[in-house]
Design a protein around this motif. Structure first.
Motif, PDB file in Angstrom:
ATOM      1  N   GLN A   4     -10.677  -1.185  -3.807  1.00  0.00           N
ATOM      2  CA  GLN A   4     -11.660  -2.238  -3.330  1.00  0.00           C
ATOM      3  C   GLN A   4     -11.590  -3.534  -4.711  1.00  0.00           C
ATOM      4  O   GLN A   4     -11.570  -4.138  -4.233  1.00  0.00           O
ATOM      5  CB  GLN A   4     -13.453  -2.057  -2.894  1.00  0.00           C
ATOM      6  N   ASN A  27     -10.008 -11.223   5.458  1.00  0.00           N
ATOM      7  CA  ASN A  27     -10.840 -10.219   6.223  1.00  0.00           C
ATOM      8  C   ASN A  27      -9.827  -8.757   5.653  1.00  0.00           C
ATOM      9  O   ASN A  27      -9.294  -7.760   6.079  1.00  0.00           O
ATOM     10  CB  ASN A  27     -10.031  -9.837   7.208  1.00  0.00           C
ATOM     11  N   THR A  29      -7.608  -5.738   4.248  1.00  0.00           N
ATOM     12  CA  THR A  29      -8.241  -4.294   3.771  1.00  0.00           C
ATOM     13  C   THR A  29      -6.464  -3.565   3.625  1.00  0.00           C
ATOM     14  O   THR A  29      -6.224  -3.918   3.747  1.00  0.00           O
ATOM     15  CB  THR A  29      -8.709  -3.200   4.801  1.00  0.00           C
ATOM     16  N   GLU A  30      -7.107  -2.244   3.139  1.00  0.00           N
ATOM     17  CA  GLU A  30      -5.748  -1.992   2.558  1.00  0.00           C
ATOM     18  C   GLU A  30      -4.608  -1.451   4.266  1.00  0.00           C
ATOM     19  O   GLU A  30      -3.792  -1.109   3.786  1.00  0.00           O
ATOM     20  CB  GLU A  30      -5.810  -0.606   2.638  1.00  0.00           C
ATOM     21  N   GLU A  31      -4.934  -1.989   5.135  1.00  0.00           N
ATOM     22  CA  GLU A  31      -4.139  -1.715   6.382  1.00  0.00           C
ATOM     23  C   GLU A  31      -3.304  -3.075   6.218  1.00  0.00           C
ATOM     24  O   GLU A  31      -1.995  -2.787   7.240  1.00  0.00           O
ATOM     25  CB  GLU A  31      -4.693  -1.194   7.806  1.00  0.00           C
ATOM     26  N   THR A  32      -3.632  -4.009   5.631  1.00  0.00           N
ATOM     27  CA  THR A  32      -2.841  -5.607   6.164  1.00  0.00           C
ATOM     28  C   THR A  32      -1.586  -5.567   5.520  1.00  0.00           C
ATOM     29  O   THR A  32      -1.563  -4.812   3.781  1.00  0.00           O
ATOM     30  CB  THR A  32      -3.911  -6.573   5.318  1.00  0.00           C
ATOM     31  N   LYS A  73      -2.165  -1.286   0.582  1.00  0.00           N
ATOM     32  CA  LYS A  73      -2.649  -0.082  -0.085  1.00  0.00           C
ATOM     33  C   LYS A  73      -1.435   0.720  -0.711  1.00  0.00           C
ATOM     34  O   LYS A  73      -1.425   1.174  -1.070  1.00  0.00           O
ATOM     35  CB  LYS A  73      -3.099   1.035   1.390  1.00  0.00           C
TER      36      LYS A  73
END
Length: 86
Positions: A4, A27, A29-32, A73
């Motif tokens: 993070q 917003n 995240t690792e999946e962005t 990620k």
């Protein structure tokens, strides 16, 4: 270094790139996906990687950059792998 922490650092880097909609950075995240979700020009990914090297005090191999995926990620994993290698 926690995943993070790296994501937060990447968001700081992304805030400096004018072509990225700042609203979309709330917003992440690792999946962005840098390209699909944030609208980052693919040519800008190299600059993001270079800024990440400076921010996280690592040096990526050229092969690592060539193989880098477009998700958050992917660069988080690369930073952690590079730090482990020392």
């Amino acid at each position: 270094m926690e995943r993070q922490e790296i994501i937060d650092g990447l968001v700081e880097i992304l805030k400096t790139i004018r072509t990225i909609d700042q609203e979309k950075l709330k917003n992440v995240t690792e999946e962005t996906d840098f390209i699909a979700d944030l609208g980052t020009p693919s040519t800008e990914l190299i600059n993001i990687a270079a800024k990440a090297e400076q921010k996280f005090e690592v040096e990526f191999d050229d092969d690592d950059i060539d193989d880098l995926g477009s998700k958050v990620k992917d660069i988080v994993d690369l930073i952690l792998r590079t730090k482990e290698r020392g």
